[in-house]
Design a protein around this motif. Structure first.
Motif, short mmCIF file in Angstrom:
data_model
loop_
_atom_site.label_atom_id
_atom_site.label_comp_id
_atom_site.label_asym_id
_atom_site.label_seq_id
_atom_site.Cartn_x
_atom_site.Cartn_y
_atom_site.Cartn_z
N ASP A 69 -4.47 7.30 4.00
CA ASP A 69 -3.98 7.67 2.88
C ASP A 69 -5.09 7.92 1.70
O ASP A 69 -4.92 8.19 0.62
CB ASP A 69 -3.11 6.74 2.22
CG ASP A 69 -1.83 7.39 1.32
OD1 ASP A 69 -1.76 8.66 1.39
OD2 ASP A 69 -1.36 6.47 0.65
N SER A 110 -2.98 7.18 -2.73
CA SER A 110 -3.41 8.62 -2.59
C SER A 110 -3.85 9.15 -3.92
O SER A 110 -4.64 10.04 -4.02
CB SER A 110 -2.54 9.36 -1.80
OG SER A 110 -1.33 9.45 -2.54
N GLN A 132 4.71 10.44 -4.98
CA GLN A 132 3.13 10.48 -4.15
C GLN A 132 2.83 8.91 -4.21
O GLN A 132 2.94 8.13 -5.18
CB GLN A 132 2.18 11.37 -4.88
CG GLN A 132 0.99 11.36 -4.16
CD GLN A 132 -0.11 12.21 -4.67
OE1 GLN A 132 0.12 13.35 -5.56
NE2 GLN A 132 -1.31 12.29 -4.16
N THR A 133 2.09 8.49 -2.98
CA THR A 133 1.66 6.98 -3.29
C THR A 133 0.58 6.91 -4.29
O THR A 133 -0.11 7.77 -4.39
CB THR A 133 1.04 6.58 -1.43
OG1 THR A 133 -0.03 7.40 -1.53
CG2 THR A 133 2.22 6.67 -0.86
N THR A 188 4.82 3.76 -4.62
CA THR A 188 4.91 4.95 -5.84
C THR A 188 5.12 4.38 -7.02
O THR A 188 5.23 3.09 -7.14
CB THR A 188 6.09 5.86 -5.08
OG1 THR A 188 7.28 5.32 -5.13
CG2 THR A 188 5.76 6.25 -3.78
N TYR A 200 0.83 -1.29 0.16
CA TYR A 200 0.14 0.11 0.10
C TYR A 200 0.89 1.36 -0.22
O TYR A 200 0.36 2.26 -0.49
CB TYR A 200 -0.89 0.12 1.15
CG TYR A 200 -0.30 0.08 2.42
CD1 TYR A 200 -0.10 1.40 2.92
CD2 TYR A 200 0.03 -0.94 3.37
CE1 TYR A 200 0.44 1.66 4.53
CE2 TYR A 200 0.68 -0.72 4.75
CZ TYR A 200 0.62 0.44 5.19
OH TYR A 200 1.34 0.59 6.41
N LYS A 201 2.31 1.05 0.26
CA LYS A 201 3.18 2.26 0.21
C LYS A 201 3.51 2.35 -1.00
O LYS A 201 4.66 3.60 -1.21
CB LYS A 201 4.12 2.02 1.24
CG LYS A 201 3.83 1.78 2.87
CD LYS A 201 4.79 1.37 3.62
CE LYS A 201 4.49 1.04 5.06
NZ LYS A 201 5.73 0.62 5.93
N ALA A 224 -3.38 3.16 8.22
CA ALA A 224 -2.48 3.87 7.40
C ALA A 224 -3.47 3.83 6.05
O ALA A 224 -3.16 5.04 5.25
CB ALA A 224 -1.27 3.40 7.38
#
Length: 394
Positions: A309, A279, A275-276, A266, A263-264, A305
């Motif tokens: 996000d 998001s 930016q992820t 980029t 999920y983190k 988290a």
């Protein structure tokens, strides 16, 4: 107990209500019978995990025989499958959990052995770049394309009949819906290929056919769409393409589900975009439809988290293999007892089917956090994971 947002109820615009925002991500069990019928092992596997979750999304079910991608795959291609699917939906429905049937066509991600001598098919006669022995598919005719679109609608009707609360169109992990959108696999020069808008035509037709049938459901029913944000091939789908795709469907489908190993993450292709990915999609979907975030969610802090996000729902996959009672333990304030590793010895006790155990210990070993594996778990923040269509796959 910490007041976690993911434990709050959630209501879709169709009226379907989830008791919490935790979703079981679709995972391949390879445990259906040779013809795609549901097996008892499969029912027991879902039953062991369903009770605490807001929603369970099954592993993929093919909508036609030509869409089968691997042995042991679930099928929704004929009415004969309905009784078994009914058992599966009932097993998931315990304690008010909602059941979503993921439906797909594998396209070129198959071979003549799996298809009992038939050639795999795709948008164009171009083999996948991996695995190295991928077969060259046959390009679908216009008549065949229309038949597959209709088959998605028929599959949706069977899901309704079997008691499911929705279907998820699997447009990710390099399967047929993605193959039509990708400039890597779709190099047609008719109305089903060409520029980005034309490459979307197949997906849009499947979405519209599925929605048409879903509206006939006598109870609240959702249609979701799963998407892989990027391909690493050139030419291939880039993040801007997928954002464009979601922008086009955000007022049609009932949710969007990302497919990512972390999920983190980029962008894999544009290192200047820090930016992820999550998001960036959330900016598009906000106030239009729910977004499901996913990828290496193990602890309650990870789930938190994901929502922070921009996601509305959070999906757990591998973690629910290790810890079927994840939600119940969070609710009980017993997070210390949540298993983030798994012992091969415990897999029978965890109701993981035997054939699934084999590929978890082989093709998927690097992502499972086995207690017997001396290697550190692979971080899929900056690379494709096997379940996304990466190079290690079933």
């Amino acid at each position: 107990m910490v007041d976690y947002q993911f434990l709050n109820a959630f209501k879709f615009k169709t009226g379907l209500t989830l008791k919490n925002r935790v979703v079981m991500s679709p995972m391949t069990t390879m445990t259906s019978f040779y013809n795609g019928m549901v097996s008892t092992d499969e029912v027991n596997y879902y039953a062991a995990r369903a009770a605490g979750l807001g929603m369970v999304i099954t592993g993929v079910a093919n909508v036609t025989e030509s869409g089968k991608g691997f042995e042991g795959e679930l099928s929704v291609a004929s009415d004969e499958m309905i009784p078994g699917l009914q058992r599966l939906a009932n097993a998931i429905h315990q304690n008010g959990t909602k059941a979503i049937l993921q439906i797909f066509h594998a396209g070129r991600k198959s071979n003549h052995k799996i298809l009992r001598g038939e050639e795999p098919v795709s948008a164009s006669a171009i083999a996948a770049s991996h695995p190295a022995d991928s077969e060259i598919p046959r390009a679908l005719s216009n008549k065949e394309i229309l038949h597959i679109i209709d088959s998605f609608g028929q599959a949706t009707q069977r899901a309704i009949t079997a008691g499911f609360d929705g279907v998820e169109l699997h447009g990710a992990n390099t399967y047929l819906l993605q193959q039509f959108f990708s400039p890597n696999s779709n190099q047609r020069n008719d109305d089903w290929g060409g520029n980005r808008q034309k490459r979307m035509r197949f997906s849009m037709a499947v979405i519209n056919e599925t929605l048409k049938i879903a509206k006939k459901s006598p109870r609240p029913f959702v249609v979701g769409y799963r998407i892989s944000p990027e391909e690493i091939e050139t030419p291939g789908i880039r993040l801007a393409d997928s954002l464009y795709f979601v922008d086009q469907i955000k007022d049609l489908v009932n949710y969007v589900h990302l497919s990512m190993g972390s999920y983190k993450r980029t962008s894999l292709n544009d290192k200047t975009n820090t930016q992820t990915i999550l998001s960036q999609f959330a900016e598009l979907t906000k106030e239009h439809l729910p977004l499901i975030g996913v990828g290496s969610v193990e602890k309650a802090s990870d789930a938190n988290a994901v929502l922070a996000d921009g996601a509305d729902l959070v999906a757990l996959g591998r973690e629910l293999l290790r810890e079927p009672q994840w939600v119940q333990k969070v609710i009980a304030g017993d997070e210390e007892s949540i298993r983030n590793t798994i012992s091969p010895v415990d897999m029978n006790e965890l109701a993981i089917p035997s054939v699934m155990q084999v590929y978890l210990q082989t093709a998927f070993k690097s992502v499972m956090n086995f207690t017997t594996d001396p290697n550190a778990p692979v971080d899929y923040q900056n690379t494709l994971a096997p379940m996304e269509g990466g190079k290690k796959e079933h």
